[in-house]
Design an enzyme around this catalytic site. Sequence first.
Site, PDB file in Angstrom:
ATOM      1  N   GLU A 128       0.829  -1.210   0.000  1.00 12.66           N
ATOM      2  CA  GLU A 128       0.000   0.000   0.000  1.00 12.66           C
ATOM      3  C   GLU A 128       0.864   1.261   0.000  1.00 12.66           C
ATOM      4  O   GLU A 128       0.512   2.261  -0.625  1.00 12.66           O
ATOM      5  CB  GLU A 128      -0.926   0.020   1.215  1.00 12.66           C
ATOM      6  CG  GLU A 128      -1.967  -1.082   1.201  1.00 12.66           C
ATOM      7  CD  GLU A 128      -2.786  -1.078   2.467  1.00 12.66           C
ATOM      8  OE1 GLU A 128      -3.957  -0.659   2.390  1.00 12.66           O
ATOM      9  OE2 GLU A 128      -2.266  -1.476   3.525  1.00 12.66           O
TER      10      GLU A 128
ATOM     11  N   LYS B 105     -11.142   4.115   1.563  1.00 10.72           N
ATOM     12  CA  LYS B 105     -10.125   3.440   0.739  1.00 10.72           C
ATOM     13  C   LYS B 105     -10.887   2.565  -0.250  1.00 10.72           C
ATOM     14  O   LYS B 105     -11.641   1.681   0.142  1.00 10.72           O
ATOM     15  CB  LYS B 105      -9.215   2.580   1.619  1.00 10.72           C
ATOM     16  CG  LYS B 105      -8.094   1.911   0.845  1.00 10.72           C
ATOM     17  CD  LYS B 105      -7.214   1.052   1.740  1.00 10.72           C
ATOM     18  CE  LYS B 105      -6.369   1.939   2.609  1.00 10.72           C
ATOM     19  NZ  LYS B 105      -5.269   1.203   3.263  1.00 10.72           N
TER      20      LYS B 105
END
Length: 121
Positions: free
Chosen positions: A24, A101
Site C-alpha cells: 500500500e 479506501k
Amino acid sequence: MKLEGYIFLSNVRFYAFHGVMPQETKVGGEFLVDLRVGYPIADAMQSDEVADTLNYAELYQLVKREMEIPSKLLEHVAGRIARAIGEQFPKVSSIHLKITKKNPPMGADCDGAGVELRIEN
C-alpha cells in the site's frame, strides 16, 4: 430562526499511499474524501462576497496537502485534516469527515472501507 450553514466537498478523489501493508505504501491506492464543515454563512448570503465565507477551494487545498502525507492509518489522516481545519479556519463549528479506501486489501468484494468522524464545537 436559527441558521446553520455548511461548506462541503463531495467524493473528492485522491491517489495516496496510506496503509499498513507494504504494498500500500509502495503502490498506493484510490481514496474518496467527503467533508462537511459547519460555518457561519449568513454574511455571505447577504454580501455575495467570498471573503465572508469559507472558500471551498482553500478547504480542498488543505485536504489535498494532508492526503499527500503517507500514513499507516486513515484515523491518523482524518485527525490531521480535522486539526488543520480547526487551525486554519477558527470560525468552523463542526466537521463531518469520511475517508474511504476504494480497494482495501482484505479480500472482500466491496466499494471500500474507511473512517468517519464528527466533531461538534
